[in-house]
Each structure stands twice: as structure tokens, then as C-alpha cells.
Design a protein around this motif. Structure first.
Motif, PDB file in Angstrom:
ATOM      1  N   ARG A 262       0.827  -1.203   0.000  1.00  0.00           N
ATOM      2  CA  ARG A 262       0.000   0.000   0.000  1.00  0.00           C
ATOM      3  C   ARG A 262       0.862   1.254   0.000  1.00  0.00           C
ATOM      4  NH1 ARG A 262      -5.315  -0.605   0.275  1.00  0.00           N
ATOM      5  NH2 ARG A 262      -6.028  -2.627   1.075  1.00  0.00           N
ATOM      6  N   LEU A 263       0.353   2.285  -0.681  1.00  0.00           N
ATOM      7  CA  LEU A 263       1.061   3.556  -0.759  1.00  0.00           C
ATOM      8  C   LEU A 263       0.844   4.316   0.550  1.00  0.00           C
ATOM      9  CD1 LEU A 263       2.741   5.361  -2.673  1.00  0.00           C
ATOM     10  CD2 LEU A 263       0.586   6.367  -3.461  1.00  0.00           C
ATOM     11  N   VAL A 264       1.933   4.565   1.280  1.00  0.00           N
ATOM     12  CA  VAL A 264       1.846   5.279   2.561  1.00  0.00           C
ATOM     13  C   VAL A 264       1.874   6.784   2.335  1.00  0.00           C
ATOM     14  CG1 VAL A 264       2.986   5.635   4.793  1.00  0.00           C
ATOM     15  CG2 VAL A 264       2.946   3.352   3.756  1.00  0.00           C
ATOM     16  N   SER A 265       2.714   7.199   1.412  1.00  0.00           N
ATOM     17  CA  SER A 265       2.768   8.614   1.045  1.00  0.00           C
ATOM     18  C   SER A 265       3.524   8.746  -0.265  1.00  0.00           C
ATOM     19  CB  SER A 265       3.445   9.444   2.141  1.00  0.00           C
ATOM     20  OG  SER A 265       3.296  10.825   1.849  1.00  0.00           O
ATOM     21  N   PHE A 266       3.448   9.901  -0.882  1.00  0.00           N
ATOM     22  CA  PHE A 266       4.177  10.112  -2.133  1.00  0.00           C
ATOM     23  C   PHE A 266       4.446  11.589  -2.333  1.00  0.00           C
ATOM     24  CE2 PHE A 266       0.950  12.094  -4.793  1.00  0.00           C
ATOM     25  CZ  PHE A 266      -0.219  11.792  -4.110  1.00  0.00           C
TER      26      PHE A 266
ATOM     27  N   GLY B  78       7.558   7.311  -3.974  1.00  0.00           N
ATOM     28  CA  GLY B  78       6.548   6.798  -3.050  1.00  0.00           C
ATOM     29  C   GLY B  78       7.162   6.095  -1.863  1.00  0.00           C
TER      30      GLY B  78
ATOM     31  N   GLU C 266      -3.192   8.099  -4.973  1.00  0.00           N
ATOM     32  CA  GLU C 266      -3.939   8.281  -3.730  1.00  0.00           C
ATOM     33  C   GLU C 266      -3.275   7.523  -2.602  1.00  0.00           C
ATOM     34  OE1 GLU C 266      -8.203   7.750  -3.279  1.00  0.00           O
ATOM     35  OE2 GLU C 266      -8.382   8.447  -5.381  1.00  0.00           O
ATOM     36  N   ILE C 267      -3.071   8.195  -1.510  1.00  0.00           N
ATOM     37  CA  ILE C 267      -2.514   7.512  -0.344  1.00  0.00           C
ATOM     38  C   ILE C 267      -3.459   6.386   0.050  1.00  0.00           C
ATOM     39  CG2 ILE C 267      -2.097   7.811   2.145  1.00  0.00           C
ATOM     40  CD1 ILE C 267      -0.806  10.493   1.458  1.00  0.00           C
ATOM     41  N   GLY C 268      -2.880   5.218   0.346  1.00  0.00           N
ATOM     42  CA  GLY C 268      -3.670   4.049   0.727  1.00  0.00           C
ATOM     43  C   GLY C 268      -3.953   3.120  -0.424  1.00  0.00           C
TER      44      GLY C 268
END
Lengths: 581, 156
Positions: free
Chosen positions: B80-84, B103, B127-129
Motif C-alpha cells: 500500500r502507498l503510505v505517502s508520495f 513513493g 492516492e494515499i492508501g
């Protein structure tokens, strides 16, 4: 009033030329060994003190933060200290005051160095300890400073190179039984040292400790915690530290006054009034063999110039009257800079508990002193340690039976250090390591000469050597500064000093900073300038290396006026002059 | 004592550099991590059961409890994308021809996250998450380097 503080555990990795482990991994191995040695876990640790030498060695900026996880600092109060080579002993001092002040009961003190990352040679990182404007243009390397100090020491006390070399022999022999040592050798002789490559005379290859990777940790505790943790705490009875002037060419290179000041501070605290009688074991700092002698004198254990005689008489041997560097020291165990200093604290801990195994000095020593030294050859850090039974004011009372001994049953004592980490990498493994990355630090600098040195350089362009007079202490300062570091007041006026002087000390240097051989030897020298109270670093010319003597009268040879640019190089070199001019 | 500089360009300066470069080897746990990435194209982490935490990349020890760990917890390839962030400038502040998306991705099975490029971003905004997946280079191109991973791509 400071609380009483003890060392209750210690651990170290092997010291190796190049470790497979990262700096973090080395720090963890040493920290875990230290905690295991006293059966504590990370939960028992209230705060962490860490030290490591210049960031440039590991090639990691903010090395304290980088190493913090390996030092057990996750979620804990944490600080990194740094005083160059003095760092290892200083981090024990820092742990001492963290506990003595009441801020923590149990502190983990950790020292790590991984010098093998630096290419092509760690000396590249050392070059900036020289003054960027007045000294670096001369092309110095770190060995100069040691060679110059060693030559001065040998010349003033009329010592033979054998007097110095015997220390390297003693320490490498002492290290032969050390499970973590890099350069232990039981059959080394003075002839081996005297026959090794001359780097910067009088410094030869085997006079110098090797660059190394490694880590050391000790556990420091308050009296109450210490009594709970072990029946044999080793007390930190005194600590001291002190700095000399940063103008190293203005210093007395023969005697390390800053070490003596630090020792007096530590002895006062420990109630040591007659060091030679009350100190039974010493771990002075020995990155070069002469430094051990120099430091034993600075520690007030011998009269100035008399430590070599004591070495000749066997006094400093493991079974001598004052064993010195029974660990094997930096010359025998290795010199991962900060870690090597803390190793001396660990060694006293093991020796004073009687846990040093093959290295154990005979005769149940009760009190010892550890010392390190660094920055620009100007900081002394000193710790006095003693075991139960030593009264704080007298030296030779017999050990009292501790009433806590019977209360606890102890684990079987292994001969420390027993950490197995510190796995050496061969050249091929290093070059071929999976995932390895090369980086250059692409930072360039423009160093300002500043007010005083700026005018000094203007003077050189005009063929003048300028000093600054301080009417507070009556000195004429060369190199000049706008303030006097002793009086801490503005200096008063510019003074033209003479273009002549004398050789305070010199070296014959055969290698460049990266240890590649030079075609022609360089002759660096500290020149005491006539008409001043100081002097500066320069090189000698128009003289055969073998004809140079300490005390020789010399004069500046200027570049032609049109070639001068306002640089220390406007003086081409100093050459001998007929005395009586 | 302090003198006002009338001609700053005439201040005496000495130019220089610190002549060092470094070779970093990845250490005991790093060696296992990069070997697995090169040979099998997988991400290896280290699990600490007592702290209920899985590190990635693999580590020799748990920084929370100091236990020795093994580099044997395979994590990902999804995550999962935590932040970018999207970077429009280079190191010296110069504009980039092509913006770069960076990311922080937490691979499935790990508690720690890895920083890397985001590739194949497509037209949808990040999108985060959101779900991501590691993109590794083909077998024959992997050398044991963080660049054996091309990046993470959005998968929905």
C-alpha cells in the motif's frame, strides 16, 4: 553532590581491517555483548551515550543518528559526543555524568568506527584538521603532525628510536592472547619495528596502529543499580578532560600539558595524591608507540622523559610494577578510533574484576587509569577506575570483603570479550560485495582567511612576516589572531617579526596523504619565528635530510615578489643560515 | 576589530575539497537481502515475533528489543502507498523535463515501508492508501542493487 557510578558490563567486537558488518551491526554486536555480560536487556537501559569519530570515516552524515538503533537508542534519551581520538574515553565520561547527575540509573555507552568505507584512504578525511589557509597549501599529511611531535620528544630527551619501538613490541605481544585483536604477535622484536618501512621519519610502519573497523560498549550504572546488577562493580572514581590551544605550532610538543590537566582533575576527584603508587594499571592512548610514553608522563606516572627508562626496565610489562596497555592497546588490538578509546575502559573493567583471562595482570590490581587523546593533538580525556576495597583517599588498603558477594550466585565468567562478530572481508569480497555502492562526497569549499590571517597573507605578499602583540600576556602571536586565547581579550597591535627562526622539530616524509610513495622526501618542520612567541608549519629546503637538526637556525627564502600571491607559499621554504647573523 | 567588507570579491579565500569517496557494503542482513533480490526477485524482511514487527529491508537485529533476527520473511510483492511526492526539480533546483514520482510503500506482510520510484502512474491521480506492486527488472538484468527494483506501480 555527584552520585557514585560504576561500570557493570562490557563487550566488544573483533577489531578487523574491514568488517562485513555495517556500522549499525557492529554497534549492535558490541552493545548486545555488553548487556549480555551483566544479564540486562534493552528495557533496563535508561539512556544511551554514543561516540564515533568524523562522519567522513563511515561516510555518513549525522553518524550519531545513523548508528543509534545499533546502540540501543530506539525511543530513549540519546546523545553522541565527539572529541576526535579522545572520544572513546569521553563517552564513558558522558555516561558517568548522565548517571552521577541522577538523570539515569543505567546507561549504555557505545563507540563505533568503520574506517574501511573511506576511499582511497581515511587520511583524506583527516586533511582538514590542518589549517585550510596556512597549512594545507603545504601539502601536509596526518603523519607529519605525529612525526614532528615524536621527533621533538626524542630530541629533547635524547632518546633512541629503540626506546620508542619497544612500546610497539610490548603492545603487539600483549595483544597476542586477545581474542579480538587485529595485530597481536608474540614473536615480534624491536628489529622488526626498526626494519619496517619509513613513512615520515621517525615514524615507521610498525610505530603506527592500523586503521580498523570495530565497536565497543560498556554498561554504566548508579551505585544502587550496580549493587543489584553485580557483586563486582568497577567504580568510576574520577574523570577529567582538558584542551590545549588549537594553534598546535605554538604548543609545547614535548609534554602533553592537557593530559596532565585532565589527569589532575580525575585524580583530585578520585582522591589520588600519589599516582605512581596509587595507580596499579594503565591504559594510556597509543595510536603511535611514542604516544604511550608521552601520555604516561602526561598522566603524571613518570617524570617527563623518564617513561622510556621504565619501559626498558620492564616496569610497563604485563608482569611489571605498572602494567601499561595490557590489552595490547591500539598498536596490538587495532584502532577503530572511537572504539579503541572505549576499549581501554572495557579493559580496565575486565582487569580490575580479574576477568581478563590470558591478559590478566598478576597481583590483583585495585585501581587503574584509562586515557585517550585527540582533536588536533590537543584534548586529553582521563578516567580513574577502581574496584571495591580501594578507599577513596588511600591507595594500598587491602580489598574489603563485600557483604553482597554471598547474596548472589553468578553465571560462569567467560573470558571477555566473547563477541564473535567483526567478520573480516578480503579485498575481493569487498570489491565484489553484493549490493555495494560507491559514492563521492561532491562538496567543495572556499575557506575565508579571516581578519588576522588575511592581513598576515597580505604581509607575506609584501615580504613581511606579521605577528600580533597581546599586552595582556606579553606574547607576540604567530600565526596572528585578533584575540588572545589565553587572556580572552582583543590583541593590541601588529608587529613585524624576523624572517628567521629555528627548527622546533622536523620530519622526513616519504609518503603522500594517501600513503603513496613520494619521489623526493618532503621536510616539514615547525619553525619558531625569532621575535615572536610562536611559529608555524613550513618545509625546509637547500639542506640534505640527514643534516637537519632540531634547534637549527633557519631563514625564510621568499618567492620573487612578482610571483607572490598572498599565500603561505610566498615563502618558498626555510633554509639553514649561518648562526651569529 | 571587525572590519566592514567593501569588496567582498577581494576577500582572501582558499579553495579546496575533502578528497574522500566511500564504498558502502550492505552488511550481514543487507547481503542476504540483495542476494535474494538479485537471484529470486523478492523482497526479504526480518520478523521480530516478540515485538510483533516485520522490518524491510531485512535487518540483523530488532532495534526495539535487540533480539537477533533472520532475514527470512518474504514480503510483497503487493503493498500500500503510505505517502508520495512528485518532484519537478533536480538536485540543483533545475526543472526536470519529466517529473519524478517518489513513493513510500508498505509491502504486504511488512510493518516498515520502502522508499522508491513510482512507475507506470497512468492517468489516474495517486492516492494515499492505494494498492501498489513492486516492479523488478527481468532476471538477467538484476545485479544485486536497489535498482533491481524499477519501482512500484499502482494496481488499482
Amino acid at each position: 553532590m555527584a552520585r557514585r557510578v560504576a561500570v557493570v558490563g562490557a563487550g566488544m567486537t573483533k577489531f578487523v581491517r574491514r568488517a562485513q558488518e555495517t556500522g549499525k551491526e557492529l554497534a549492535w554486536e558490541a552493545s548486545r555483548a555488553a548487556l549480555d555480560s551483566c544479564e540486562l536487556t534493552l528495557d533496563d537501559v535508561d539512556a544511551v551515550c554514543l561516540t564515533s569519530a568524523p562522519d567522513a570515516f563511515d561516510g555518513v552524515h549525522m553518524k550519531g543518528e545513523y548508528l543509534s538503533d545499533g546502540a540501543g537508542a530506539f525511543g530513549k534519551p540519546f546523545i553522541r559526543t565527539y572529541v576526535g581520538g579522545g572520544s572513546g574515553v569521553f563517552t564513558a565520561i558522558q555516561a558517568w555524568y548522565t548517571v552521577a547527575s541522577g538523570m539515569a540509573d543505567v546507561v549504555l555507552a557505545v563507540a563505533e568506527e568503520k574506517m574501511s568505507s573511506t576511499q582511497p584512504h581515511p587520511q583524506g578525511a583527516f586533511l582538514t584538521i590542518f589549517d585550510n589557509v596556512l597549512e594545507r597549501p603545504l601539502g601536509p599529511n596526518l603523519l607529519w603532525i605525529f612525526a614532528l611531535e615524536m621527533n621533538r620528544y626524542m630530541s629533547v630527551y635524547d632518546l633512541d628510536k629503540r626506546d620508542i619501538a619497544q612500546i610497539a613490541v610490548k603492545n603487539k605481544r600483549n595483544a597476542a592472547g586477545h581474542p579480538a585483536a587485529l595485530l597481536g604477535q608474540s614473536d615480534i622484536t624491536v628489529e622488526d619495528v626498526l626494519g619496517s618501512e619509513t613513512l615520515a621519519w621517525p615514524v615507521q610502519r610498525l610505530d603506527v596502529s592500523p586503521i580498523s573497523d570495530g565497536a565497543v560498549a560498556v554498561v554504566v550504572a548508579s551505585e544502587e543499580a550496580a549493587r543489584r546488577i553485580t557483586d563486582r562493580p568497577v567504580w568510576i572514581d574520577g574523570v577529567g578532560w582538558n584542551l590545549d590551544t588549537t594553534y598546535w605550532t605554538n604548543r609545547d610538543l614535548v609534554f602533553p600539558e592537557y593530559v596532565a590537566n585532565a589527569a589532575r582533575m580525575a585524580y583530585d576527584m578520585a582522591g589520588v595524591t600519589e599516582p605512581r603508587k596509587q595507580i596499579h594499571i594503565a591504559e594510556p592512548y597509543d595510536p603511535f608507540d611514542y604516544k604511550e610514553l608521552h601520555h604516561l608522563e602526561g598522566l603524571l606516572l613518570f617524570e617527563p622523559g623518564k617513561a622510556p627508562e621504565a619501559a626498558r626496565d620492564g616496569v610497563l610489562n604485563r608482569d611489571g610494577d605498572l602494567p601499561s596497555c595490557p590489552s595490547g592497546g591500539l598498536l596490538g588490538v587495532g584502532n577503530p578510533i572511537a572504539a579503541a578509546g572505549l576499549m581501554k575502559i572495557a579493559e580496565l573493567y575486565w582487569q580490575l574484576r580479574g576477568d581478563a583471562g590470558e591478559r590478566q595482570v598478576p597481583g590483583t590490581p585495585e585501581r587503574g587509569v584509562a586515557q585517550a587523546w585527540g582533536d588536533l593533538m590537543q584534548v586529553g580525556t582521563v578516567v580513574v577506575m577502581g574496584r571495591d576495597g580501594v578507599s577513596r583517599s588511600s591507595g594500598s588498603s587491602p580489598p574489603a570483603t563485600s557483604d553482597t558477594v554471598a547474596a548472589t550466585s553468578l553465571p560462569v565468567v567467560q573470558t571477555p570479550p566473547y563477541a564473535t562478530a567483526g567478520h573480516p572481508l578480503s579485498d575481493a569480497q569487498f570489491r565484489g560485495a553484493v549490493g555495494a555502492v560507491d559514492h563521492a562526497v561532491d562538496a567543495r569549499y572556499e575557506w575565508d582567511a579571516g581578519v588576522a590571517v588575511g592581513r598576515f597573507l597580505d604581509g607575506l605578499a609584501e615580504g613581511r612576516i606579521l605577528g600580533r602583540e597581546c599586552r595582556g600576556c606579553g606574547r607576540v602571536l604567530v600565526p596572528p589572531r585578533m584575540f588572545c586565547e589565553r587572556c580572552f581579550r582583543a590583541t593590541d597591535s601588529w608587529v613585524d617579526v624576523r624572517h628567521s627562526g629555528s627548527v622546533e622539530t622536523f620530519s622526513i616524509c616519504h609518503v603522500a596523504w594517501d600513503m603513496t610513495p613520494l619521489d623526493e622526501p618532503q621536510l616539514p618542520a615547525v619553525i619558531s619565528i625569532d621575535g615572536s612567541d610562536g611559529g608555524f608549519l613550513h618545509v625546509l629546503g637547500e639542506v640534505a635530510p640527514d643534516d637537519v637538526r632540531v634547534g637549527m637556525a633557519v631563514e625564510a627564502v621568499w618567492k620573487p615578489e612578482v610571483e607572490r600571491t598572498g599565500s603561505i607559499l610566498d615563502i618558498a621554504y626555510f633554509r639553514p643560515r649561518a648562526t651569529g647573523d | 576589530m571587525l572590519e566592514k567588507l567593501e569588496r567582498p570579491d577581494e576577500v582572501r579565500r582558499w579553495k579546496g575539497r575533502i578528497p574522500v569517496s566511500h564504498r558502502y557494503t550492505p552488511g550481514v542482513a543487507g547481503d542476504v537481502f540483495f542476494t535474494a533480490l538479485r537471484d529470486r526477485g523478492v523482497l526479504l524482511g526480518s520478523r521480530c515475533d516478540s515485538c510483533d514487527y516485520t522490518y524491510v529491508p531485512a535487518r540483523l537485529f530488532c532495534e526495539r528489543c535487540f533480539a537477533e533476527l533472520s532475514a527470512d520473511a518474504e514480503v510483497g510483492p503487493g503493498g500500500r502507498l503510505v505517502s508520495f511526492t512528485i518532484s519537478y526539480t533536480g538536485l540543483e533546483g533545475e526543472p526536470l523535463e519529466q517529473p519524478v514520482a517518489i513513493g513510500l510503500v508498505r509491502p504486504d506482510g511488512a510493518d516498515a515501508a520502502i522508499v522508491h520510484r513510482i512507475v507506470e502512474t497512468g492517468d489516474e491521480p495517486l492516492e494515499i492508501g492505494q494498492r501498489m506492486e513492486v516492479v523488478v527488472k527481468p532476471d538477467e538484468e538484476r545485479t544485486g542493487s536497489i535498482h533491481d527494483i524499477d519501482g512500484f506501480r499502482p494496481t488499482g
